[in-house]
Write a protein that holds these residues in place. Structure first.
Motif, mmCIF file in Angstrom:
data_model
loop_
_atom_site.group_PDB
_atom_site.id
_atom_site.type_symbol
_atom_site.label_atom_id
_atom_site.label_comp_id
_atom_site.label_asym_id
_atom_site.label_seq_id
_atom_site.Cartn_x
_atom_site.Cartn_y
_atom_site.Cartn_z
ATOM 1 N N LEU A 53 0.819 -1.204 0.000
ATOM 2 C CA LEU A 53 0.000 0.000 0.000
ATOM 3 C C LEU A 53 0.858 1.262 0.000
ATOM 4 N N PHE A 54 2.098 1.127 0.403
ATOM 5 C CA PHE A 54 2.991 2.283 0.543
ATOM 6 C C PHE A 54 3.207 2.963 -0.792
ATOM 7 N N ASN A 55 2.815 4.236 -0.899
ATOM 8 C CA ASN A 55 3.068 5.000 -2.116
ATOM 9 C C ASN A 55 2.891 6.474 -1.818
ATOM 10 N N MET A 56 3.753 7.291 -2.363
ATOM 11 C CA MET A 56 3.681 8.733 -2.133
ATOM 12 C C MET A 56 2.681 9.432 -3.059
ATOM 13 N N SER A 57 2.179 8.727 -4.067
ATOM 14 C CA SER A 57 1.243 9.322 -5.020
ATOM 15 C C SER A 57 -0.176 9.158 -4.517
ATOM 16 N N TYR A 58 -0.928 10.256 -4.510
ATOM 17 C CA TYR A 58 -2.317 10.231 -4.058
ATOM 18 C C TYR A 58 -3.151 9.294 -4.941
ATOM 19 N N ALA A 59 -3.015 9.443 -6.267
ATOM 20 C CA ALA A 59 -3.796 8.601 -7.174
ATOM 21 C C ALA A 59 -3.390 7.139 -7.063
ATOM 22 N N THR A 60 -2.080 6.856 -7.034
ATOM 23 C CA THR A 60 -1.617 5.478 -6.969
ATOM 24 C C THR A 60 -1.999 4.824 -5.651
#
Length: 831
Positions: A53-60
């Motif tokens: 789940l780790f991601n810096m992108s809001y959409a991703t």
């Protein structure tokens, strides 16, 4: 076999089957999926199946969260077990800076309803004693994800798709795509087995499809050639090894303990998970090569490359350090297969550039994690016209025609080995740079410019003394560059600064139909001749598609300026809209002049004084006065020997002009202005200071406050909306009302940090009510500042809120729009 369909999906991996499933679920009852081999025969079959789940992108992050939730429901619908082991995901940190990274991510995760918890080294050791923790600072734990069997989840989605009427055809290859004016004629060839290879037969059919989606995975370069476009999706080798049983792990599980979570040791560039009493080690090492830059060989099917153990030796030793009990475990199996990447690591999802009803879903480095959510949101875009979240950050047109195969391959290699580096918000990656430079680049570099990368362009972020190292200056807090940005911001507020804005996207629109077209295309009144307006082009859902500054040059001739990062995105939208409306409005000419004109923005109380030194006019003293050159107007002037289209506007909120000039004269103009500015103390200013200053004026930025998930009305920009006229998206905008509202906040944050514009907002009692979309430091108020969206009932001046920063809540207050100089007196100051 059917030869006419509503939608044709090309590619039978996890992404393609998800898209077919979700199109059918969204109501399209005539969907076909083609796979040139067998389902899952691409990267899907050798994927490790992790679901981070780790991601810096809001959409991703939204995409990944949907996938994790969706996969848990598949068995109930299809009867097929997707093989989802919900064991959790443990992200360990060996340094405080890594913990800072996780805390920034966690603040973003909250805005997407992604659950998480913090764990100390002692808590990790108590729960999973095989993990060495004495050199850890802590960890971020997601208990809702884990890993899944890629083949099983793909087959489950395929069955769900078939249950909803999707036709899936295997061993058919899409060889050619031709637009017939209303639909795509796709020439398909039957593939046959011969000597272990898959080769084309003589059997061909043409399938006519209203919409086509390509989800071709490693074959993206071949797809690009068939479509006549560029797709910067190129595979990189990814290795993971499967180890024999670990006796200590077997004993641990035999004692009744639950399975270990996926263990991510980011500082060691690796992940580990259990596999039948042993361990799987996957790595993101340096020097992993790009492959298939010009297409996948026909002989390559579900194949692998030889393992390169020397390349992953450091990561293997780091695993033994982290899980000492595995040291005696032998190597059971190994995988080294192609995984597609893009230059920024995010997939390419959305309309293909220059083509009608052609949709791309390419470049998935985390394809299993993203498959479910990609299908869901892409189906919304195709069926409804827009997704419920802003998908612009994943749009395939974020890379323009300047992009080459060499660029994509080298940047994708860099992206791969950057998976586990510290992702500072002020990160700038070095590969393939400099590439696109304005003429003044060398001059700026000599004066200490530290450059950022904007759509391939080199743009100064800030200026620093000789010998300064930008890489060492990065931080999750106030980095080493912060003090220089403060000085630059003060220079514009108190004196004068010069900003290079050459990267702006610039178009000219002219012709008999130009005025009627732009009046329909944008939501504000069109300016009079010689004047300018800020305006927005909307989506069919009434949300913000693009922001434009429009300069009216003559009755039917206009100069449009938009964000530099979105050049191909804007050009494609303009081109298609003009083609649609030209029969109705009359002849419309579109000219891309982005590389024809450079731009310098000069701003500050002394900006008029600097220009007065060099302007060629019968009366230089009054040439720039309010009477002759009022605010929000444009004039052709001469600065020395350089003809300039000067626009009296400043993104910083001070007296200022944008100086649009012939690109070939940029160095002359730079030298002229620099010399004239010396006695006025003019300072060169970068984008970071400018970003802070525009927040003090509550100026919204496209890609931050402005996007396809909010209307201009929700961005609280009524002065730029003319409801007395008809414009594209108007009815949808009005019907939406105000679901959330953009506000400006002053923040009493930590002494050593400012928000980055990714943080969650709360009421004092702990109720989440919104999120920041921009953040930074205010030199005028000497505290942190931010813009963001909150529930309408909270969007009242004086409302007290809290901002999540570094796992703590900090006081914030909603202030009036344009808290600095709210009456715009400084902008209108006369001279």
């Amino acid at each position: 076999m059917k030869t006419t369909v509503k939608a044709l999906v090309v590619g039978g991996g996890a992404v393609g089957t998800s898209i077919a499933y979700h199109l059918a679920k969204a109501g399209w009852d005539d969907v076909m999926l083609l796979e040139r081999d067998e389902l899952t025969s691409g990267s899907t079959w050798h994927a490790a199946g992790l679901l981070p789940l780790f991601n810096m992108s809001y959409a991703t992050t939204h995409i990944h969260k949907y996938s994790v939730d969706f996969y848990k429901q598949l068995e109930a619908e299809t009867g097929l077990n997707a093989g989802f082991a919900v064991v959790g995901n443990l992200r360990m940190a060996q340094t405080q800076e890594r913990m800072d990274e996780y805390m920034l991510y966690a603040a973003t995760a909250e805005t997407c309803d992604v659950p998480y918890e913090w764990m100390t080294p002692d808590q990790i050791k108590a729960k999973w004693p095989l993990i060495k923790t004495d050199d850890l600072k802590g960890a971020l734990y997601h208990n809702t994800d884990g890993y899944i069997n890629p083949a099983d989840v793909t087959q489950a989605m395929a069955k769900g798709a078939r249950q909803r009427g999707v036709v899936i055809e295997r061993k058919w290859q899409a060889d050619a795509f031709e637009w017939n004016g209303t639909a795509w004629d796709v020439t398909c060839t039957k593939m046959v087995e011969k000597g272990g290879n898959l080769i084309p037969s003589d059997e061909q059919i043409v399938i006519t499809a209203e919409h086509v989606v390509t989800a071709s995975g490693n074959h993206a370069q071949t797809t690009a050639k068939k479509l006549g476009i560029k797709i910067p999706a190129i595979p990189v080798e990814h290795q993971f090894i499967v180890m024999d049983q670990d006796p200590d792990l077997v004993k641990f599980r035999a004692e009744g303990h639950v399975e270990h979570p996926v263990i991510r040791d980011a500082d060691a560039q690796s992940y580990v998970r259990e596999e039948r009493g042993g361990w799987i080690l996957g790595v993101y090492e340096k020097n992993a090569p790009a492959v298939f830059e010009y297409g996948v060989p026909d002989a390559f099917r579900a194949d692998l490359f030889p393992l390169d153990l020397e390349r992953i030796e450091d990561q293997y030793m780091a695993m033994i350090h982290r899980i000492p009990s595995c040291e005696e475990s032998g190597l059971k199996d190994d995988f080294n297969g192609p995984i597609c990447y893009t230059p920024d690591g995010n997939p390419l999802v959305g309309p293909a550039p220059g083509l009608r009803n052609m949709w791309l879903a390419e470049g998935f480095s985390f394809g299993i994690t993203a498959a479910g959510g990609t299908g869901y949101y892409l189906a919304q875009m195709m069926v409804n016209g827009e997704a419920e979240i802003d998908m612009a950050s994943l749009d395939p047109k974020r890379y323009g025609d300047w992009m080459t195969t060499e660029f994509a391959a080298r940047k994708n290699e860099e992206c791969y080995d950057h998976v586990y580096i510290l992702h500072h918000p002020d990160e700038e990656r070095p590969a393939c740079r400099p590439l696109r430079t304005s003429p003044a680049y060398d001059r700026q570099a000599k004066r200490g410019a530290q450059f950022g990368f904007v759509n391939g362009w080199e743009r100064p972020n800030y200026y620093a003394p000789a010998g300064f190292n930008d890489h060492d200056a990065r931080s999750f807090r106030r980095g080493g560059w912060w003090q220089y940005a403060v000085e630059e911001a003060k220079a514009i507020r108190e004196g004068v600064g010069l900003v290079d804005a050459t990267a702006f996207t610039k178009h000219k629109i002219s012709g008999a139909g130009a005025t009627a077209f732009l009046d329909w295309f944008t939501c504000n009144k069109l300016p009079k001749i010689g004047r300018i307006n800020l305006t927005y082009a909307l989506t069919s859902h009434g949300t913000t598609r693009t922001e434009y500054t429009i300069v009216r040059l003559s009755e039917d001739e206009y100069y449009l300026v938009s964000a530099g990062a979105w050049h191909a995105y804007d050009q494609d939208y303009l081109t298609k809209a003009i083609a649609d409306k030209e029969p109705e409005f009359g002849r419309i000419n579109l000219e891309d002049v982005t590389t024809k004109y450079g731009v310098f923005a000069i701003a500050g109380p002394k900006s008029r004084d600097v220009l007065a030194e060099v302007i060629k006019d019968a009366d230089p003293e009054t040439a720039l006065s309010n009477k002759r050159f009022p605010w929000l107007s444009a004039k052709q002037i001469e600065l020395g020997m350089c003809p300039v289209n000067a626009i009296r506007v400043a993104y910083t909120g001070e007296l200022g002009w944008e100086l649009h000039h012939p690109m070939e004269m940029q160095n002359y103009l730079f030298d002229l202005l620099e010399k004239a500015g010396e006695k006025h103390g003019m300072k060169l200013v970068g984008a970071r200071a400018q970003n802070w200053l525009r927040q003090e004026k509550s100026y919204r930025a496209f890609g931050n406050e402005l996007g396809r998930d909010a209307t201009p009305a929700e961005a609280d920009l009524p002065r730029f909306i003319d409801l007395s006229k008809d414009f594209y998206g108007k009815d949808a905008m009005v019907e939406k009302g105000i679901r959330s509202k953009c506000v400006t906040l002053l923040i009493d944050g930590p002494d050593d940090a400012d928000p980055w514009g990714r943080e969650a907002l709360y009421t004092p009692d702990g109720t989440r009510v919104g999120r920041l979309t921009s953040g930074g430091y205010s030199v005028a108020f000497e505290k942190s500042i931010g813009l963001g969206y909150v529930r309408p009932e909270q969007a009242v001046v004086g409302t007290k809120l809290k901002v999540r920063m570094f796992d703590a809540l900090w006081d914030a207050e909603i202030v009036e729009d344009s808290p600095y100089d709210p009456k715009n007196a400084n902008i209108r100051i006369d001279g």
